[in-house]
Design a protein around this motif. Structure first.
Motif, short mmCIF file in Angstrom:
data_model
loop_
_atom_site.label_atom_id
_atom_site.label_comp_id
_atom_site.label_asym_id
_atom_site.label_seq_id
_atom_site.Cartn_x
_atom_site.Cartn_y
_atom_site.Cartn_z
N ALA A 13 75.99 20.93 -22.09
CA ALA A 13 74.95 19.90 -22.08
C ALA A 13 73.94 20.08 -23.20
O ALA A 13 73.37 19.11 -23.71
N THR A 14 73.67 21.34 -23.60
CA THR A 14 72.58 21.62 -24.53
C THR A 14 73.01 22.23 -25.85
O THR A 14 72.24 22.23 -26.80
N GLY A 15 74.23 22.78 -25.89
CA GLY A 15 74.65 23.49 -27.08
C GLY A 15 74.06 24.88 -27.19
O GLY A 15 74.20 25.55 -28.22
N LYS A 16 73.41 25.36 -26.11
CA LYS A 16 72.75 26.66 -26.12
C LYS A 16 73.44 27.62 -25.16
O LYS A 16 74.11 27.20 -24.22
N LEU A 17 73.20 28.92 -25.38
CA LEU A 17 73.69 29.94 -24.46
C LEU A 17 72.94 29.83 -23.15
O LEU A 17 71.76 29.47 -23.11
N TRP A 18 73.62 30.14 -22.05
CA TRP A 18 72.98 30.18 -20.73
C TRP A 18 71.73 31.06 -20.78
O TRP A 18 71.61 31.96 -21.61
N THR A 19 70.82 30.80 -19.85
CA THR A 19 69.60 31.59 -19.77
C THR A 19 69.37 31.97 -18.31
O THR A 19 69.71 31.22 -17.39
N GLN A 20 68.82 33.16 -18.07
CA GLN A 20 68.80 33.72 -16.73
C GLN A 20 68.09 32.87 -15.67
O GLN A 20 68.54 32.82 -14.52
N PRO A 21 66.98 32.21 -15.99
CA PRO A 21 66.31 31.43 -14.94
C PRO A 21 67.15 30.30 -14.35
O PRO A 21 66.82 29.81 -13.26
N ILE A 22 68.22 29.87 -15.04
CA ILE A 22 69.05 28.80 -14.49
C ILE A 22 69.49 29.13 -13.07
O ILE A 22 69.38 28.31 -12.15
N GLY A 23 70.02 30.34 -12.88
CA GLY A 23 70.57 30.71 -11.57
C GLY A 23 69.54 30.69 -10.47
O GLY A 23 69.80 30.19 -9.37
N TYR A 24 68.35 31.20 -10.74
CA TYR A 24 67.33 31.27 -9.69
C TYR A 24 66.63 29.93 -9.47
O TYR A 24 66.23 29.63 -8.35
N GLN A 25 66.48 29.13 -10.52
CA GLN A 25 65.93 27.79 -10.28
C GLN A 25 66.89 26.97 -9.43
O GLN A 25 66.46 26.25 -8.51
N HIS A 26 68.17 27.08 -9.74
CA HIS A 26 69.16 26.38 -8.92
C HIS A 26 69.14 26.91 -7.49
O HIS A 26 69.14 26.14 -6.52
N ALA A 27 69.11 28.24 -7.35
CA ALA A 27 69.10 28.84 -6.01
C ALA A 27 67.86 28.46 -5.22
O ALA A 27 67.92 28.31 -3.99
N LEU A 28 66.73 28.29 -5.91
CA LEU A 28 65.50 27.90 -5.22
C LEU A 28 65.70 26.58 -4.47
O LEU A 28 65.28 26.43 -3.31
N PHE A 29 66.37 25.63 -5.12
CA PHE A 29 66.60 24.35 -4.46
C PHE A 29 67.78 24.40 -3.49
O PHE A 29 67.82 23.60 -2.55
N GLU A 30 68.69 25.33 -3.69
CA GLU A 30 69.70 25.57 -2.65
C GLU A 30 69.01 25.97 -1.35
O GLU A 30 69.33 25.46 -0.27
N VAL A 31 68.08 26.92 -1.46
CA VAL A 31 67.36 27.39 -0.27
C VAL A 31 66.53 26.27 0.33
O VAL A 31 66.52 26.06 1.55
N ALA A 32 65.81 25.52 -0.52
CA ALA A 32 64.99 24.42 -0.02
C ALA A 32 65.83 23.39 0.73
O ALA A 32 65.45 22.93 1.82
N ALA A 33 66.99 23.03 0.17
CA ALA A 33 67.86 22.05 0.83
C ALA A 33 68.39 22.59 2.15
O ALA A 33 68.41 21.87 3.17
N ASP A 34 68.80 23.85 2.16
CA ASP A 34 69.31 24.47 3.39
C ASP A 34 68.23 24.50 4.47
O ASP A 34 68.50 24.21 5.65
N VAL A 35 67.02 24.86 4.07
CA VAL A 35 65.89 24.90 5.02
C VAL A 35 65.64 23.53 5.61
O VAL A 35 65.49 23.36 6.83
N LEU A 36 65.59 22.51 4.76
CA LEU A 36 65.29 21.16 5.25
C LEU A 36 66.39 20.64 6.16
O LEU A 36 66.12 19.98 7.17
#
Length: 430
Positions: free
Chosen positions: A329-352
């Motif tokens: 999507a960006t032409g850039k190398l992955w960056t570490q916060p991707i996983g935890y930002q995604h996981a944050l909303f995984e948890v939020a969705a599961d909680v809701l």
């Protein structure tokens, strides 16, 4: 400007426009779904993260993550028999604690969010969590070691907090990963320390709970010249002390601009340690690439990478698939916060989804009962070091150039996280 640079900028612009639209109007469920299942009021999720300022690298992937979430939440979330569309209200903390508190307060009092989320260092996480606690709003946070999150907010282990919950690793995990990494080559065990006068630096350098006592117990001699002021433009005193002590290892927790200043001056003043392992500053390929050839061989903690053997509970994508999608999507190398930002909303969705009602007490009860495997690893409250913290795995590794001049972060040390594979051996700087 090269064709590749033009393409990358265009991709970034498209993602930014889409994410901004999603943040402004919400991520709404399709009308046909709402009609069929009975529409409830929109769920409002507030999200605070630095997009500008010295911590902007933490927010580099925001647009990509939010676009993926728009698709994941397009059908809404079902709570107590009713389907609710989802709105994600994203705000920039500008890397400022006061701004983070201000936008969190606006999200709570003006926008009436149902749940507040935040990521990326104590400068953003702590003020947001404090606003949620005082206003009795459920809050999920990540991307900050648990000690500066909990003790930086004056948390009492005997009591904890009522409304604010955090998942990440702790300083004990950093110490284990760093020392395991350092043990893979011969050194004199003299370590130069770089701790800023901020929440992270004060936690990492704490004489009781931070790196100093733990490293001493493992036979390391720490050269700590005291807390430097963030944004400092002169590290000559620290470099002189490290050279005088014969330090062969340098460690600490710094912003990318501060480390760039230090590392440039270290080279100019002929300070050449065998290992440089820096938290925060070396998480991001853009920060390492900006150092040129002097980025080769630097080491850091690794929260998340495409090598991690986890999948998203929202999209079923593997860590490798999410990393590859970001690059596409960006032409850039992955960056570490991707996983935890995604996981944050995984948890939020599961909680809701598990909440018995769309109201604060029910959401907090669902947070406490969380037991979820995310793309960043398992998240479960109740077994952590304190009431409000769930621990996730941490490893350490080294930056290396790969074919085409790109950078890769190779996992080299995984104590306590054997499920994350090691990909090579440590190569000393000199």
């Amino acid at each position: 400007m090269t064709t590749m640079e033009t393409g990358q900028r265009a991709a970034d612009a498209r993602l930014t426009r889409r994410a901004a639209a999603a943040a402004a109007i919400g991520v709404l469920a399709a009308p046909s779904v709402l009609h069929a299942q009975g529409a409830g009021r929109p769920i409002k999720i507030g999200f605070v993260n630095p997009r500008t300022g010295p911590l902007a690298a933490f927010g580099e992937a925001d647009a990509f993550v939010q676009e993926g979430l728009a698709r994941a939440f397009s059908g809404g979330i079902r709570i107590a028999g009713r389907n609710h569309p989802v709105q994600i209200l994203a705000r920039d903390s500008q890397s400022s604690p006061s701004r983070a508190a201000e936008v969190a307060s606006e999200l709570i009092l003006r926008d009436k969010v149902d749940i507040l989320t935040a990521t990326s260092a104590p400068e953003t996480v702590n003020p947001v969590a404090d606003q949620a606690e005082v206003n009795e709003v459920p809050c999920l946070t990540t991307n900050c070691p648990w000690q500066p999150y909990f003790f930086g907010r004056r948390g009492d282990p005997a009591k904890g907090f009522d409304w604010t919950y955090h998942f990440f690793w702790g300083l004990e995990d950093v110490i284990a990963a760093f020392t395991d990494l350092w043990s893979k080559t011969e050194t004199n065990k003299v370590v130069g320390a770089l701790f800023p006068n901020d929440a992270d630096g004060n936690a990492w350098g704490d004489a009781r709970l931070g790196l100093p006592p733990a490293l001493a117990q493992k036979g390391y001699r720490l050269i700590d010249t005291g807390r430097y002021q963030p944004g400092s433009n002169d590290f000559s005193a620290q470099i002189a002390a490290f050279k005088a002590a014969g330090a062969q290892i340098v460690t600490g927790v710094m912003t990318p601009p501060d480390f760039a200043t230090f590392w440039t001056q270290a080279g100019q003043q002929d300070f050449r340690p065998r290992i440089a392992t820096i938290g925060k500053a070396l998480l991001f390929p853009s920060a390492v690439a900006s150092l040129g050839d002097r980025g080769q061989g630097l080491t850091t903690e690794i929260w998340w990478s495409p090598h991690h053997p986890f999948r998203s509970s929202l999209t079923n994508q593997s860590a490798a698939e999410i990393g590859a999608a970001y690059t596409q999507a960006t032409g850039k190398l992955w960056t570490q916060p991707i996983g935890y930002q995604h996981a944050l909303f995984e948890v939020a969705a599961d909680v809701l989804k598990r909440a018995t009602a769309l109201e604060p007490e029910a959401i907090v009860r669902a947070i406490r009962a969380t037991d979820l495997r995310t793309v960043a690893g398992p998240v479960k409250w109740g077994s952590g070091p304190v009431k409000n913290v769930a621990k996730t795995p941490l490893v350490a590794g080294q930056w290396r150039r790969v074919a085409g001049g790109a950078w890769d972060l190779v996992v080299l040390a995984n104590p306590g996280a054997a499920e994350i594979p090691v990909g090579g051996s440590l190569e000393p700087l000199g």
